[in-house]
Enzyme design. Structure first.
Site, mmCIF file in Angstrom:
data_model
loop_
_atom_site.group_PDB
_atom_site.id
_atom_site.type_symbol
_atom_site.label_atom_id
_atom_site.label_comp_id
_atom_site.label_asym_id
_atom_site.label_seq_id
_atom_site.Cartn_x
_atom_site.Cartn_y
_atom_site.Cartn_z
ATOM 1 N N SER A 99 0.791 -7.906 4.799
ATOM 2 C CA SER A 99 0.666 -6.495 3.846
ATOM 3 C C SER A 99 -0.350 -5.403 4.017
ATOM 4 C CB SER A 99 0.486 -7.367 2.278
ATOM 5 O OG SER A 99 -0.764 -7.650 2.154
ATOM 6 N N ASP A 100 -0.286 -4.580 3.218
ATOM 7 C CA ASP A 100 -1.241 -3.644 3.283
ATOM 8 C C ASP A 100 -2.121 -4.148 2.038
ATOM 9 O OD1 ASP A 100 -3.024 -1.394 3.389
ATOM 10 O OD2 ASP A 100 -1.374 0.166 3.607
ATOM 11 N N TRP A 101 -3.198 -3.675 2.160
ATOM 12 C CA TRP A 101 -4.468 -4.031 1.030
ATOM 13 C C TRP A 101 -3.950 -4.091 -0.324
ATOM 14 C CZ3 TRP A 101 -4.745 -5.153 5.764
ATOM 15 C CH2 TRP A 101 -5.851 -5.809 6.205
#
Ligand code: BGC
Length: 848
Positions: free
Chosen positions: A331-333
């Site tokens: 995932s992105d952050w």
């Protein structure tokens, strides 16, 4: 063909025949700016394991997945105000990875991963998929060590242009600059050099390259990626990934997919039709998969109403099935929105692990353990996640002798955590070359450039000067008051030094015995004019700039995306003020993307314009190399520069940053017609077209040949030929790897052309291969497929060769869900830029 070695032949590539800067001076400059002699090498300090870090009191702490306290039941409220959005059409996770394109490298990596995992517990496998939590560990993302399995853990670190939040690293030219070199060797060399630095710091996973499209000119992070064309981006992605992974680091291609604006990126839905998605936005990711990229980062946004991190269509169907991606999706952050659904729909790792920073909980972690135990997520799927992650680790050989982490992103003053390993080696050389090779000569009246020992030079515009705050004076480069050499946000690195234009020009002036004076106050133009007149300068060099970055930093009212496309800091007026007192004004532009130059571009006293983009730490040296002719300008624009903002096909919807709408709809209604494709379709003349760039010399193209590789005869220029093939079939899209079958991807046609230097200066040329599909297909008038950079001595000629696959000649057939070569004649144009009529040919790869 991709270069197979490093370093590629850099030094004499586009270097002009007669070099006005003596080699000794250049060497002295390099030594001076690198702060000493000799190439520092990464020593071998006592590395600690990933996952072990020291807090500020020096106490050793251990980051592990047990961090998550089951008692603290996750109560996600971060997106409470956001309508949940529907879930994409369900597509099962392809657990049987038998690929149509078996890759021996991946197969070997999987064999090792399976053997290694044979005695791992469920919790240990979950731990592989779950980040430790924000700032827990030394890296931006941390998979803790698993001592019971002797697994050292994983360190995930930004950025696409170098190692972020660390010292003794290089600040490379931004992605947009390496794209504008149009030079595959340099793309690879940059990737390799960056890979070496990540490895030297002990970072296993580099969070780059970024390969979103320059769909909107003001997009805040466009500069991290490779511009406005999917094939240019595709080549840059492929060469960067190969370089990085050959050096031993896991590359993460991001942000998949549709993350083209910053404003409300975490809640907007990018609505993209299937054909546009496949042909434009997925294409660079396909090239990454072809290059065996280890990881893909899902973007923040939703895609057609479903979060990218749990979108079964884009993850399970397109990425893991059609493309047959073998690695893992992270995932992105804080970009994960569910546990069970995300896992089932294709997410393999959640980053940085907690639901929101420091929330102490996770959608994965103990929740994933529980979900597997109660059958909500199958054991096979968890196995698949763990295998994907470990296979990537084995694929790039990190199981043996990989340095442990020797820096700390968040505790940089801690002496225990930071060994300050210098990983820069001689990377300044390739950085300087890319800076020069990416500089685009846009205007050059009466051969103003290259400069020939001017007697007196006057500099204006703060962009030519060092920042009074130093090169890293703004955190994550979120501010601007001197020369611009990278944008802002997570896509940055700390400058080890920054050679500003003033410094580099000073050395050249000393050598040439030129007088050099300057005025860098952008707002006091009266003084500027008076001083420039007093200087009686042969020329005035004016620096202007335009900056942008990532949404979490707002600078001067720009929330990541730019509010306008004009020059910052009164730049237009600085140019005009100079042009009112000097008949020889040369403008240097450092910009994150297209910038409006209409106020002065046609001014007769503006005699030359150099577009330098974001060149990184060697900025001034690269500029001087081109300005004075040591390096023959051969950069090409990776995007179109319009005359008016309204001329672009799409723009940012400046919805309020706070409050409603909570789920802005970003409709990609222009479809396939982004950048030059739109300008040509609408017959709008841009200021400068995509692919444009002047040279100090001239080139001719002749003898275009288009040859079917399955046939023996050649097809002559302007000569059409009926070649009947069964039509390209991507095979059954439910099969893994159907978009990357050898049938589709193997060379199918050969295209070649003679390029000759017809001027009297050595230079590099970039012939560009465009296709014109039959009108019935609805494709844009011309689409780029390939390019080459060739160096030619005066009157020297070379044959440039390319191959095209069935995939390159196909469109995505939405109804049939496969790639298809359309019927009808297809045009080939080899030109100097996207608008150039160039040399044309016709052929018929389908039915005619
Ligand atoms: C960015 C990513 C980056 C991550 C970690 C996110 O905000 O979108 O590109 O890798 O942060 O810093």
């Amino acid at each position: 063909m991709p270069p197979s070695r490093y370093p590629p032949p850099l030094s004499l590539r586009c270097v002009a025949a007669s070099c006005p800067i003596p080699i000794t001076i250049m060497l002295l400059l390099v030594l001076y700016f690198s702060g000493g002699s000799g190439s520092p090498t990464a020593s071998s300090p006592r590395y600690t394991q990933t996952g072990v870090y020291f807090n500020s009191t020096g106490t050793a702490a251990y980051a592990s997945a047990t961090l998550y306290n089951p008692a603290a039941a996750p109560t996600p409220n971060y997106f409470d105000s956001v309508p949940p959005g529907y879930t994409s059409p369900q597509a099962p996770a392809p657990l049987n990875r038998t690929s149509l394109n078996p890759s021996p490298r991946w197969d070997a990596a999987y064999t090792k991963a399976r053997a290694y995992l044979s005695n791992w517990t469920l919790e240990e496998k979950v731990q592989l998929a779950t980040g430790a939590g924000w700032q827990i560990g030394r890296c931006l993302g941390n998979i803790p060590a698993i001592p019971s399995q002797k697994f050292p853990g994983l360190c995930l670190q930004d950025s696409p242009l170098g190692v972020r939040l660390a010292d003794y690293v290089s600040a490379f030219p931004a992605g947009i600059n390496v794209a504008s070199t149009f030079d595959k060797d340099l793309m690879y060399a940059r990737g390799y050099a960056m890979g070496e630095e990540f490895k030297g710091k002990g970072a296993n996973v580099a969070l780059g390259p970024a390969t979103n499209m320059g769909r909107v000119a003001a997009g805040g992070r466009n500069w991290e990626s490779f511009g406005g064309d999917p094939y240019l981006s595709g080549w840059a992605t492929e060469m960067t990934v190969k370089g990085m992974q050959d050096a031993g680091v896991q590359a993460v291609v991001k942000h998949y997919v549709g993350n083209e604006v910053e404003r409300k990126r975490e809640m907007s839905s990018s609505n993209i039709d299937d054909r546009t998605l496949r042909e434009i936005y997925v294409h660079p990711f396909l090239r990454a998969v072809q290059s065996d990229v280890v990881s893909v980062m899902a973007s923040y946004n939703l895609i057609n109403g479903s979060w990218a991190s749990q979108n079964a269509q884009t993850l399970n169907q397109i990425l893991k099935t059609d493309l047959g991606f073998q690695g893992y999706v992270m995932s992105d952050w804080q970009g994960t929105h569910s546990g069970v659904l995300a896992a089932i729909n294709g997410l393999d790792m959640t980053m940085p692990g907690d639901i929101v920073f420091n929330s102490g909980d996770s959608y994965f972690g103990y929740n994933l353990t529980a979900a597997v135990r109660n059958g909500s997520v199958s054991t096979a799927r968890l196995e698949d996640m763990a295998e994907r992650i470990l296979a990537g680790w084995f694929l790039v050989g990190q199981d043996e002798g990989y340095p442990a982490v020797n820096f700390d992103s968040f505790r940089r003053l801690s002496t225990l955590n930071n060994s300050h390993v210098d990983v820069r080696a001689d990377h300044d050389v390739v950085i300087r070359e890319i800076g020069a090779a990416s500089t685009v000569l846009l205007k050059n009246v009466n051969s103003t450039l290259p400069l020939k020992r001017p007697r007196s030079i006057f500099l204006a515009g703060s962009d030519l000067a060092p920042s009074p705050r130093g090169p890293n004076g703004f955190e994550d480069r979120g501010g601007l008051n001197g020369t611009l050499a990278m944008g802002w946000g997570s896509g940055t690195a700390e400058f080890p030094y920054l050679v500003d234009p003033l410094t580099a020009i000073s050395y050249q002036a000393r050598h040439d015995r030129s007088l050099l004076d300057w005025h860098f106050d952008d707002w006091d133009l009266k003084t500027l004019q008076a001083r420039a007149q007093t200087a009686q300068a042969d020329l005035v060099l004016v620096g202007v700039h335009s900056d942008s970055g990532e949404e979490y930093i707002t600078y001067d009212g720009n929330v990541g995306d730019r509010n306008n496309l004009s020059a910052w800091n009164n730049g237009d007026n600085v140019v005009l003020a100079a042009a009112n007192v000097s008949s020889n004004v040369v403008v240097i532009v450092h910009s994150v993307g297209p910038m409006d130059m209409e106020k002065w571009i046609e001014h007769p006293n503006v005699t030359a314009v150099l577009w330098a983009g974001l060149p990184g730490q060697e900025s001034g040296n690269s500029l001087v190399d081109v300005l004075y002719g040591a390096y023959s300008p051969s950069g090409r624009l990776p995007y179109t520069i319009a005359k008016r903002r309204e001329d672009y096909p799409a723009d940012i919807d400046y919805v309020p940053v706070r409050g409603p709408p909570y789920q802005p709809q970003v409709n990609y209604t222009e479809g396939l017609f982004i950048d030059y494709r739109h300008f040509q379709e609408r017959k709008i003349t841009p200021r400068y077209p995509f692919g444009f760039g002047l040279s100090y010399t001239k080139f001719n193209y002749t003898n275009l040949l288009i040859t079917p590789l399955t046939q023996t005869s050649n097809i002559q220029e302007h000569h059409s030929r009926n070649v009947h093939h069964a039509g390209a079939s991507g095979g059954n899209t439910t099969q893994v790897g159907s978009s990357l079958t050898p049938y589709l991807q193997d060379p199918f046609y050969h295209v070649s052309i003679d390029v000759q230097n017809v001027g009297n200066i050595t230079g590099c040329e970039v012939p560009q291969l465009y296709l014109s599909f039959p009108a019935s297909t609805g494709e844009p008038p011309k689409v780029l497929r390939d390019f080459s950079k060739v160096k030619l001595w005066p009157w020297d000629a070379k044959r440039v060769e390319w191959t095209l696959s069935r995939y390159d000649l196909s469109i995505w057939d939405v109804a049939a869900q496969r790639w298809k070569i359309p019927d009808g004649e297809m045009g080939v144009v080899v030109g100097k830029d996207s608008a150039d009529e160039g040399v044309k040919g016709m052929f018929c790869p389908g039915q005619c």
